[in-house]
Motif scaffolding. Structure first.
Motif, PDB file in Angstrom:
ATOM      1  N   ALA A  29      -8.822   9.053  42.747  1.00  0.00           N
ATOM      2  CA  ALA A  29      -8.363   7.689  43.041  1.00  0.00           C
ATOM      3  C   ALA A  29      -9.537   6.744  43.296  1.00  0.00           C
ATOM      4  O   ALA A  29      -9.576   5.623  42.753  1.00  0.00           O
ATOM      5  CB  ALA A  29      -7.429   7.716  44.244  1.00  0.00           C
ATOM      6  N   GLY A  30     -10.506   7.185  44.103  1.00  0.00           N
ATOM      7  CA  GLY A  30     -11.632   6.313  44.450  1.00  0.00           C
ATOM      8  C   GLY A  30     -12.432   5.938  43.210  1.00  0.00           C
ATOM      9  O   GLY A  30     -12.737   4.755  42.978  1.00  0.00           O
ATOM     10  N   ALA A  31     -12.759   6.947  42.408  1.00  0.00           N
ATOM     11  CA  ALA A  31     -13.568   6.686  41.212  1.00  0.00           C
ATOM     12  C   ALA A  31     -12.825   5.758  40.255  1.00  0.00           C
ATOM     13  O   ALA A  31     -13.436   4.895  39.605  1.00  0.00           O
ATOM     14  CB  ALA A  31     -13.913   8.004  40.526  1.00  0.00           C
ATOM     15  N   ALA A  32     -11.494   5.914  40.161  1.00  0.00           N
ATOM     16  CA  ALA A  32     -10.717   5.063  39.254  1.00  0.00           C
ATOM     17  C   ALA A  32     -10.736   3.605  39.714  1.00  0.00           C
ATOM     18  O   ALA A  32     -10.797   2.683  38.892  1.00  0.00           O
ATOM     19  CB  ALA A  32      -9.285   5.585  39.149  1.00  0.00           C
ATOM     20  N   ILE A  33     -10.711   3.400  41.012  1.00  0.00           N
ATOM     21  CA  ILE A  33     -10.786   2.022  41.533  1.00  0.00           C
ATOM     22  C   ILE A  33     -12.155   1.423  41.200  1.00  0.00           C
ATOM     23  O   ILE A  33     -12.265   0.297  40.700  1.00  0.00           O
ATOM     24  CB  ILE A  33     -10.546   1.998  43.063  1.00  0.00           C
ATOM     25  CG1 ILE A  33      -9.093   2.364  43.380  1.00  0.00           C
ATOM     26  CG2 ILE A  33     -10.901   0.630  43.651  1.00  0.00           C
ATOM     27  CD1 ILE A  33      -8.810   2.589  44.867  1.00  0.00           C
ATOM     28  N   ALA A  34     -13.201   2.213  41.462  1.00  0.00           N
ATOM     29  CA  ALA A  34     -14.570   1.696  41.254  1.00  0.00           C
ATOM     30  C   ALA A  34     -14.830   1.370  39.787  1.00  0.00           C
ATOM     31  O   ALA A  34     -15.591   0.453  39.474  1.00  0.00           O
ATOM     32  CB  ALA A  34     -15.588   2.709  41.771  1.00  0.00           C
ATOM     33  N   ALA A  35     -14.206   2.119  38.885  1.00  0.00           N
ATOM     34  CA  ALA A  35     -14.477   1.928  37.453  1.00  0.00           C
ATOM     35  C   ALA A  35     -13.502   0.956  36.793  1.00  0.00           C
ATOM     36  O   ALA A  35     -13.730   0.532  35.658  1.00  0.00           O
ATOM     37  CB  ALA A  35     -14.385   3.279  36.734  1.00  0.00           C
ATOM     38  N   HIS A  36     -12.425   0.580  37.479  1.00  0.00           N
ATOM     39  CA  HIS A  36     -11.330  -0.120  36.799  1.00  0.00           C
ATOM     40  C   HIS A  36     -11.743  -1.506  36.268  1.00  0.00           C
ATOM     41  O   HIS A  36     -12.264  -2.329  37.028  1.00  0.00           O
ATOM     42  CB  HIS A  36     -10.154  -0.286  37.758  1.00  0.00           C
ATOM     43  CG  HIS A  36      -8.865  -0.422  37.035  1.00  0.00           C
ATOM     44  ND1 HIS A  36      -8.530  -1.545  36.316  1.00  0.00           N
ATOM     45  CD2 HIS A  36      -7.839   0.435  36.876  1.00  0.00           C
ATOM     46  CE1 HIS A  36      -7.344  -1.373  35.771  1.00  0.00           C
ATOM     47  NE2 HIS A  36      -6.893  -0.169  36.091  1.00  0.00           N
ATOM     48  N   PRO A  37     -11.495  -1.763  34.978  1.00  0.00           N
ATOM     49  CA  PRO A  37     -11.883  -3.073  34.430  1.00  0.00           C
ATOM     50  C   PRO A  37     -11.067  -4.230  34.997  1.00  0.00           C
ATOM     51  O   PRO A  37     -11.491  -5.387  34.904  1.00  0.00           O
ATOM     52  CB  PRO A  37     -11.634  -2.916  32.914  1.00  0.00           C
ATOM     53  CG  PRO A  37     -10.696  -1.758  32.775  1.00  0.00           C
ATOM     54  CD  PRO A  37     -10.933  -0.859  33.953  1.00  0.00           C
ATOM     55  N   GLY A  38      -9.922  -3.933  35.609  1.00  0.00           N
ATOM     56  CA  GLY A  38      -9.094  -5.002  36.179  1.00  0.00           C
ATOM     57  C   GLY A  38      -9.446  -5.328  37.625  1.00  0.00           C
ATOM     58  O   GLY A  38      -8.806  -6.170  38.245  1.00  0.00           O
ATOM     59  N   VAL A  39     -10.454  -4.664  38.158  1.00  0.00           N
ATOM     60  CA  VAL A  39     -10.880  -4.926  39.545  1.00  0.00           C
ATOM     61  C   VAL A  39     -12.117  -5.815  39.498  1.00  0.00           C
ATOM     62  O   VAL A  39     -13.078  -5.532  38.781  1.00  0.00           O
ATOM     63  CB  VAL A  39     -11.168  -3.596  40.279  1.00  0.00           C
ATOM     64  CG1 VAL A  39     -11.809  -3.836  41.636  1.00  0.00           C
ATOM     65  CG2 VAL A  39      -9.885  -2.780  40.427  1.00  0.00           C
ATOM     66  N   ASP A  40     -12.089  -6.925  40.244  1.00  0.00           N
ATOM     67  CA  ASP A  40     -13.190  -7.892  40.197  1.00  0.00           C
ATOM     68  C   ASP A  40     -14.315  -7.571  41.173  1.00  0.00           C
ATOM     69  O   ASP A  40     -15.434  -8.046  41.018  1.00  0.00           O
ATOM     70  CB  ASP A  40     -12.652  -9.296  40.523  1.00  0.00           C
ATOM     71  CG  ASP A  40     -11.608  -9.724  39.512  1.00  0.00           C
ATOM     72  OD1 ASP A  40     -11.935  -9.756  38.311  1.00  0.00           O
ATOM     73  OD2 ASP A  40     -10.452  -9.988  39.911  1.00  0.00           O
ATOM     74  N   LYS A  41     -13.961  -6.829  42.213  1.00  0.00           N
ATOM     75  CA  LYS A  41     -14.981  -6.512  43.222  1.00  0.00           C
ATOM     76  C   LYS A  41     -14.590  -5.197  43.895  1.00  0.00           C
ATOM     77  O   LYS A  41     -13.404  -4.930  44.092  1.00  0.00           O
ATOM     78  CB  LYS A  41     -15.017  -7.618  44.288  1.00  0.00           C
ATOM     79  CG  LYS A  41     -15.955  -7.297  45.428  1.00  0.00           C
ATOM     80  CD  LYS A  41     -15.464  -7.867  46.734  1.00  0.00           C
ATOM     81  CE  LYS A  41     -16.159  -7.196  47.907  1.00  0.00           C
ATOM     82  NZ  LYS A  41     -17.624  -7.287  47.898  1.00  0.00           N
ATOM     83  N   VAL A  42     -15.592  -4.399  44.231  1.00  0.00           N
ATOM     84  CA  VAL A  42     -15.302  -3.200  45.012  1.00  0.00           C
ATOM     85  C   VAL A  42     -16.125  -3.246  46.291  1.00  0.00           C
ATOM     86  O   VAL A  42     -17.304  -3.605  46.279  1.00  0.00           O
ATOM     87  CB  VAL A  42     -15.534  -1.910  44.191  1.00  0.00           C
ATOM     88  CG1 VAL A  42     -16.968  -1.783  43.711  1.00  0.00           C
ATOM     89  CG2 VAL A  42     -15.140  -0.665  44.976  1.00  0.00           C
TER      90      VAL A  42
END
Ligand code: ADP
Ligand code: MG
Length: 500
Positions: free
Chosen positions: A231-244
């Protein structure tokens, strides 16, 4: 869970929550992981399973990011004024206050913190960080800019929310980390996909229910329990996320950076520390001894800003070490929910093994164990408060973040502040530090020389929501809390108008 397995020291509300299903919050709905998987969560005071929690992975992250995107772009959230966001945040803070006992009990059970400390300390701080940061929602101003180019212009800046934000938090102060992360995102009008640490998912999930009760629109806050590499890695890599935004180990911080490079999302990192506590011969030892003890034994040393390296002048070294060892001996170590407990267990078996591994290596390297140095008992993950001397700079106990109740004490007999500071700064980290002296000149000069994000004078660390917190060097990128936190969650837009 079977009702009779639930800790009888919990109140009815916490018992009812534990007995319920622990799902993910996506787009305003509580849902299981798409895979159907669940994982166990534990009581570190007993090592026993207390609940099963939905185990989210990349597929659930996709759904949560889509919900967060929708909430950011349409629906009531982007139309809300700053004052409406402030009111929602205050409502959430009020609800947390109303449910303070329950939240404190769940936190204490899941991560081992002494209940009274959680209830009176961290929990109140979670509430205050929401209230303080809520006030900034109405103060997100830009400026008017003077233009020198020939012609007639009007130029100004706007501060706009950065967009969909992924937030990945650790287990050492689970609810407080959630509050620190959520507050500036909500104040600025971002939407969030929050992943609590796999060790401690419970209070974030209860917080999700309160977020709904407060009336935040669906999809503004999505909460996904799950593991880091999935889950964490998917959030960090997600193209739809503007900031982590991440708080945790340097090792994972690097992975987050790599993952974020795909869409060049903005990154803020709050990583480890190896913070010095520097005691001068003129210090008031009646403050410095308990202060240094709290700085390393608070939360069983599982604090990124913990004062883990003591540097005491030769004139006060023995008294400091004996005093801190004396304090260590008085600390009542026990289950977080047991009345009178002053120090709880480490969060997990892995953490106990990690801290024990550092102590074994220290012994092989020739440290002197003044007090502690061992696990306490065989049930739960309790570690005795520990003070080490004969530590040298090249040892791993001196260089690496142990994240346990282990203090390395070093003597100095130098009078030269430059050299003392150089030794204190001899670390890859730069999160915090403290100086103990009655001399104003020494205090100010040392405060300037310590290469760290927070310096305490006759105190170590401050939880106040108004003070920026973050690291120099490998302790991180960016500052959380205070006004600075808003900069992490906003973009500056320049508008230039030709007036003809
Ligand atoms: P620790 O090793 O002390 O548990 P971590 O830095 O590994 O500290 O964990 C902090 C947070 O980072 C947790 O929420 C964890 O799930 C998450 N995490 C761990 N590995 C990754 C990864 N590869 N990508 C993203 N998040 C991760
Ligand atoms: Mg890890």
């Amino acid at each position: 869970m079977n009702a009779r397995d639930i800790d009888p020291r919990l109140g009815d509300a916490a018992k009812a929550f534990l007995a319920s299903k622990h799902l993910a919050l996506i787009g305003g709905q509580w849902v299981g992981a798409k895979s159907g998987k669940v994982f166990d969560t534990f009581d570190p005071g007993t090592g026993k399973v207390i609940a099963q929690v939905a185990e989210c992975d990349a597929a659930d992250v996709d759904a949560a990011v889509a919900a967060a995107r929708k909430a950011f772009e349409s629906g009531p959230w982007p139309k809300m004024s700053g004052s409406e966001r402030t009111k929602l945040m205050w409502k959430l803070a009020d609800l947390m206050e109303q449910h303070a006992d329950e939240l404190a009990q769940l936190e204490s059970l899941n991560c081992g913190k002494p209940l009274a400390q959680m209830r009176m300390g961290e929990l109140m701080f979670c509430i205050e960080v929401l209230r303080y940061t809520a006030g900034w929602a109405t103060k997100l101003n830009g400026e008017t800019i003077q233009i020198s180019t020939p012609g007639n212009f009007h130029a100004f800046t706007l501060r706009e929310p950065i967009g969909v934000v992924g937030q990945i938090i650790p287990w050492n102060s689970p609810l407080m980390m959630a509050a620190w992360k959520l507050a500036p995102a909500l104040a600025t009008g971002c939407t969030v996909v929050l992943k609590p640490a796999e060790q401690t998912p419970l209070t974030a999930l209860r917080l999700g229910q309160l977020i709904q009760e407060a009336g935040f629109p669906d999809g503004v806050v999505n909460i996904l329990p799950g593991f880091g590499p999935t889950a964490g890695a998917a959030i960090a890599a997600h193209p739809g996320v503007d900031k982590v935004a991440f708080t945790g180990s340097g090792e994972v911080g690097r992975l987050i950076l790599q993952a974020a490079s795909g869409n060049l999302k903005k990154v803020s990192l709050e990583l480890g520390g190896k913070s010095p506590v520097i005691v001068f011969p003129d210090a008031d030892l009646s403050l410095a001894v308990p202060g240094a003890a709290r700085a390393i034994f608070g939360n069983s040393g599982q604090v990124c800003a913990a004062g883990s390296r003591l540097y005491a002048h030769a004139k006060v070294f023995d008294r400091m070490v004996e005093g801190i060892a004396g304090e260590a001996g008085k600390i009542r170590v026990g289950h977080g929910l047991e009345a009178g407990t002053q120090m709880g267990p480490l969060v997990s078996k892995e953490q106990l093994e990690r801290v024990s591994g550092y102590l074994d290596q220290g012994r092989r390297d020739g440290v002197n164990v003044v007090t502690g140095g061992n696990r306490i008992g065989t049930e739960g993950y309790f570690m005795a408060p520990t003070v080490l001397t004969n530590t040298r700079q090249e040892m791993s106990v001196m260089r690496e973040e142990i994240f346990g109740p282990v203090l390395c004490a070093t003597r100095f007999d130098d009078e030269d502040l430059e050299r003392i500071a150089r030794e204190a700064n001899n670390t890859i980290y730069g999160l915090a530090g403290s100086v103990w002296t009655r001399d104003l000149g020494t205090a100010h000069k040392m405060a300037r020389r310590i290469r760290a994000g927070t310096v305490g004078v006759n105190m170590h660390g401050s939880l106040d929501p108004a003070v920026p917190f973050g690291g120099f060097k490998q302790s991180g990128w960016g500052r959380e809390k205070g006004r600075e936190a808003l900069e992490l969650y906003t973009e500056v837009k320049t508008v230039v108008m030709s007036l003809g």
